[in-house]
Design an enzyme around this catalytic site. Sequence first.
Site, PDB file in Angstrom:
ATOM      1  N   ASN A 121       0.841  -1.202   0.000  1.00  0.00           N
ATOM      2  CA  ASN A 121       0.000   0.000   0.000  1.00  0.00           C
ATOM      3  C   ASN A 121       0.876   1.251   0.000  1.00  0.00           C
ATOM      4  OD1 ASN A 121      -2.123  -1.779   0.179  1.00  0.00           O
ATOM      5  ND2 ASN A 121      -2.208  -1.677   2.414  1.00  0.00           N
ATOM      6  N   HIS A 149       5.856  -0.407  -2.831  1.00  0.00           N
ATOM      7  CA  HIS A 149       5.386   0.385  -3.966  1.00  0.00           C
ATOM      8  C   HIS A 149       5.518   1.872  -3.717  1.00  0.00           C
ATOM      9  CE1 HIS A 149       2.799  -3.254  -5.431  1.00  0.00           C
ATOM     10  NE2 HIS A 149       4.092  -3.419  -5.608  1.00  0.00           N
ATOM     11  N   CYS A 157      12.704  13.781  -7.132  1.00  0.00           N
ATOM     12  CA  CYS A 157      13.076  14.733  -8.173  1.00  0.00           C
ATOM     13  C   CYS A 157      13.541  13.958  -9.410  1.00  0.00           C
ATOM     14  CB  CYS A 157      14.187  15.645  -7.668  1.00  0.00           C
ATOM     15  SG  CYS A 157      14.791  16.772  -8.942  1.00  0.00           S
ATOM     16  N   CYS A 160      17.573  15.401  -9.805  1.00  0.00           N
ATOM     17  CA  CYS A 160      18.643  15.053  -8.852  1.00  0.00           C
ATOM     18  C   CYS A 160      18.298  13.823  -8.018  1.00  0.00           C
ATOM     19  CB  CYS A 160      18.970  16.249  -7.952  1.00  0.00           C
ATOM     20  SG  CYS A 160      17.719  16.586  -6.698  1.00  0.00           S
ATOM     21  N   CYS A 194      11.428  20.510  -7.341  1.00  0.00           N
ATOM     22  CA  CYS A 194      12.442  20.316  -6.311  1.00  0.00           C
ATOM     23  C   CYS A 194      12.763  21.677  -5.683  1.00  0.00           C
ATOM     24  CB  CYS A 194      13.677  19.720  -7.002  1.00  0.00           C
ATOM     25  SG  CYS A 194      14.923  19.035  -5.928  1.00  0.00           S
ATOM     26  N   CYS A 208      17.231  21.422  -6.715  1.00  0.00           N
ATOM     27  CA  CYS A 208      17.668  21.838  -8.049  1.00  0.00           C
ATOM     28  C   CYS A 208      16.571  22.470  -8.895  1.00  0.00           C
ATOM     29  CB  CYS A 208      18.274  20.645  -8.780  1.00  0.00           C
ATOM     30  SG  CYS A 208      17.047  19.454  -9.360  1.00  0.00           S
ATOM     31  N   THR A 244      -4.473  -9.656   0.935  1.00  0.00           N
ATOM     32  CA  THR A 244      -4.081  -9.861  -0.464  1.00  0.00           C
ATOM     33  C   THR A 244      -4.237 -11.340  -0.788  1.00  0.00           C
ATOM     34  OG1 THR A 244      -2.326  -9.594  -2.114  1.00  0.00           O
ATOM     35  CG2 THR A 244      -1.620 -10.032   0.136  1.00  0.00           C
ATOM     36  N   SER A 245      -4.531 -11.643  -2.019  1.00  0.00           N
ATOM     37  CA  SER A 245      -4.721 -13.029  -2.422  1.00  0.00           C
ATOM     38  C   SER A 245      -3.393 -13.762  -2.366  1.00  0.00           C
ATOM     39  CB  SER A 245      -5.274 -13.062  -3.846  1.00  0.00           C
ATOM     40  OG  SER A 245      -5.016 -14.309  -4.420  1.00  0.00           O
ATOM     41  N   ASN A 269      -7.690 -12.806   4.891  1.00  0.00           N
ATOM     42  CA  ASN A 269      -8.218 -12.132   3.698  1.00  0.00           C
ATOM     43  C   ASN A 269      -9.741 -12.193   3.714  1.00  0.00           C
ATOM     44  OD1 ASN A 269      -7.802 -10.632   1.383  1.00  0.00           O
ATOM     45  ND2 ASN A 269      -7.469 -12.399   0.054  1.00  0.00           N
TER      46      ASN A 269
END
Length: 297
Positions: A121, A149, A157, A160, A194, A208, A244-245, A269
Amino acid sequence: MSSTPSSDVAAFRAALASSKNIIVLAGAGLSAGSGIKTFRGAGGFWHQHDIQAVASTEGFNEHPSLVWQFYYERREECVLLEAKPNRAHHALASLSDPLVIARVAPSLEAVNSPPLLITQNIDSLSQRALGDFPEEVRKAAEERILEMHGSILTTRCTSCQHIHRSSPSNPSPLAAALAKRDGSDIPLAELPRCGGDGWAGSNRYGRCGGLLRPNVIWFGEVPEHMGEIARKLNWCDMLLVVGTSSLVHPAAGFAANVKKRGGKVAVFNLERSRGDEDADFLFLGPCEETLPQVLGV
Ligand SMILES: [Zn+2]
């Protein structure tokens, strides 16, 4: 080797209590009780857009304004609006409390080191569930959370590569232009950059002025921390698969790896999926109900 997984709470607790190395793998079901929609379930305006267009590098290069507006909404939904950690997040967070560890998982090899939480998540609700713990416990627990994830709270950025993480209680503003939320095309110069909106060409603080992107994993990108996860799995003797499966990647691979080395797998689940039959324990239902009850926390 196929058999029926057990839903015996006492047997599970005994197995947990003798586990030396516990890993939790969490998926979308963990946050479902907090009202976090999956990308595919995201409503309104975004229905007109292919998910690939807002969750891929190609999509971002082509329409950075569209992609940023999509993530701005997700970020508001996760952080600024109603979403709060649910009882499942709190149950997992409680496994970071030394007193709870002493009771439910007293065999943990590193007694001061809570179970590793690997989450798919991007809502960072697992971190927010640690908010009430003393600083020391919270810090130790945060270090044990791997966001495969990425997180909606972080930006990267594109020039940089600097990664900035916002505090969930006080998230840094991204760009004033995004707050308009009317779907209009925002000029590149007004998208998050940035150093922030006020960046005026100075690199004094190492910022930057480059275009920022959401620091989340898009289609075709390699999830984060995979090397570390593979190493940690080698030592795992109890894998909790939450929300989750157990059939799909990465849960299927993780579970097979742990089973191969003689470890146990417990699945929490909403409903059954193929692959569950290889688990040792299976607890069906919303994980915000099953986790607190089964863990006894
Ligand atoms: Zn930069």
